[in-house]
Scaffold this motif. Structure first.
Motif, short mmCIF file in Angstrom:
data_model
loop_
_atom_site.label_atom_id
_atom_site.label_comp_id
_atom_site.label_asym_id
_atom_site.label_seq_id
_atom_site.Cartn_x
_atom_site.Cartn_y
_atom_site.Cartn_z
N TRP A 99 -8.28 32.78 2.05
CA TRP A 99 -8.43 34.00 1.26
C TRP A 99 -8.61 33.68 -0.22
O TRP A 99 -8.20 32.64 -0.71
CB TRP A 99 -7.25 34.93 1.45
N ARG A 100 -9.26 34.63 -0.89
CA ARG A 100 -9.37 34.63 -2.35
C ARG A 100 -9.08 36.03 -2.85
O ARG A 100 -9.46 37.01 -2.19
CB ARG A 100 -10.78 34.24 -2.78
N GLY A 101 -8.44 36.14 -4.01
CA GLY A 101 -8.25 37.45 -4.61
C GLY A 101 -6.81 37.90 -4.65
O GLY A 101 -5.89 37.11 -4.85
N ASP A 102 -6.62 39.19 -4.41
CA ASP A 102 -5.31 39.84 -4.52
C ASP A 102 -4.76 40.12 -3.13
O ASP A 102 -5.11 41.13 -2.51
CB ASP A 102 -5.45 41.13 -5.33
N LEU A 103 -3.88 39.26 -2.64
CA LEU A 103 -3.37 39.39 -1.27
C LEU A 103 -2.50 40.64 -1.10
O LEU A 103 -2.34 41.13 0.01
CB LEU A 103 -2.58 38.14 -0.90
N SER A 104 -1.96 41.17 -2.20
CA SER A 104 -1.11 42.36 -2.08
C SER A 104 -1.89 43.58 -1.60
O SER A 104 -1.30 44.54 -1.10
CB SER A 104 -0.46 42.68 -3.44
N LEU A 105 -3.23 43.55 -1.71
CA LEU A 105 -4.04 44.67 -1.22
C LEU A 105 -3.86 44.85 0.28
O LEU A 105 -3.97 45.96 0.80
CB LEU A 105 -5.51 44.44 -1.54
#
Length: 369
Positions: A99-105
């Motif tokens: 994954w890349r980015g904001d995992l909280s999404l």
């Protein structure tokens, strides 16, 4: 949980080894405790299944890990706290993703939006408007970065969107969505199940669809032809006990046929974003939609006592298997042995490359090629 680097590396190597899928991966970890012990046991298990075996080379995994780092991505394992709860509850959930980015999404309420690649202009605008309204209401919009409905949903929801791709995390597909994919990775969340460098193949898209459906409490189909891949996502959502929703269209428009079929079969008719918000805000695990494909009940190995499986000797089930899929429950009944013994025999056959797993807990022997 915190994984040691050695165990994390071994888990990646285990999953990348021949004939290892989500089911066998989970069974091997349960039986042997660690991925390193499972890898050491693979040649013997395959030999008992009738074939020689070599696990994935360490050098190949070292190259993959390096490629993942170069792409600015990270690994997420099935038993880590940040692994999405709803995805973990789906059958055959991916044991490892990058994954890349904001995992909280992924921890927020999620809704999947899917539809036709060759969508009409009106449906594309509708998808973008729906996604924007759902994001404004606090939902994360999940889709597959395809042309048409998927791309419009991502654009409308940014940054509150998750893109699930059928390629490696470093491959943009389709190429015309390269900029959008990078925006999602930078502002939203990008998820891939395939190793870095993997170009998308036809067999990867149903796997991607199960992740899209698994992440969300409900799947909304905006526009779809009768044999659209979007209907696969809707079916998977229904099988997982999630809401299935569809926007109706004219019976004279071929691209509306799939949505109208879903509604006729029990999907919830949706006409405005407020319908989705109301439906999913009160979702308690019991969907109002009745859209389901017939699914045979099957034995849940995940609930088995680990010691039973660890001590089990494989059952003699070779004569019970053919190229026609059969439920594991039926093998347990007909063999007259324990579930653990049948499970062990199936695991050996799968590692040897002689077994194929199907939906709804069914298995078959692979046909000769």
């Amino acid at each position: 949980m915190t994984l040691s680097q050695d165990e994390a590396f071994a888990r990646i190597r285990l999953l990348r080894s021949p004939n290892i899928g989500p089911v066998s991966y989970a069974q091997l970890l349960r039986r042997f405790g660690t991925a390193a012990e499972a890898i050491a046991a693979l040649p013997d298990l395959a030999k008992r299944g009738g074939r020689a075996y070599r696990a994935a080379p360490e050098a190949k995994i070292e190259a993959e890990v390096a490629a993942t780092r170069r792409a600015g991505a990270k690994y997420l394992f099935h038993d880590q706290p940040d692994y999405p709860r709803l995805l973990a509850e789906t059958p055959g959930a991916p044991p490892i993703v990058t994954w890349r980015g904001d995992l909280s999404l992924a921890a927020r309420p999620c809704v999947a939006m899917v539809g036709a690649r060759n969508a009409s202009a009106a449906a594309v605008k509708l998808s973008r408007d729906f996604a924007r309204a759902l994001a404004d209401a606090g939902f994360t919009v999940v889709s597959g970065l395809a042309r048409g409905i998927d791309g419009a949903a991502h654009e409308g929801a940014l940054p509150a969107t998750i893109g699930v791709i059928a390629s490696g995390i470093d491959i943009a597909y389709p190429p015309q969505h390269a900029e959008l994919q990078e925006r999602i990775a930078s502002e939203g969340l990008l998820i891939a199940e395939q190793p870095p460098g993997t170009e998308p193949r036809g067999s990867h898209f149903p796997s991607r669809n199960r992740i899209i459906a698994g992440l969300a409490a409900g799947t909304l189909v905006v526009e779809a032809a009768p044999k659209s891949g979007s209907l696969i996502t809707a079916r998977l959502a229904g099988e997982a006990g999630r809401e299935v929703m569809a926007i109706p269209g004219s019976p004279l428009e071929a691209r509306s046929t799939g949505c109208n079929h879903l509604i006729r079969e029990g999907a919830v008719l949706v006409q405005a974003p407020e319908d989705v918000i109301e439906l999913l805000s009160s979702f308690d695990g019991t969907p109002r939609s009745t859209f389901r494909e017939p699914v045979e009940q099957h034995f849940d190995f995940a609930g088995m006592d680990g010691e039973d499986f660890e001590d089990a000797e494989p059952a003699d089930i070779a004569s019970l298997l053919t190229t026609a899929p059969v439920a594991v429950d039926e093998l347990i009944r007909q063999s007259g042995t324990s579930a653990a013994a049948v499970q062990m025999a199936l695991l050996e056959l799968e590692i040897a490359g002689l077994l194929e797993r199907h939906a709804a807990g069914r298995v078959s022997v692979k046909g000769l090629k």
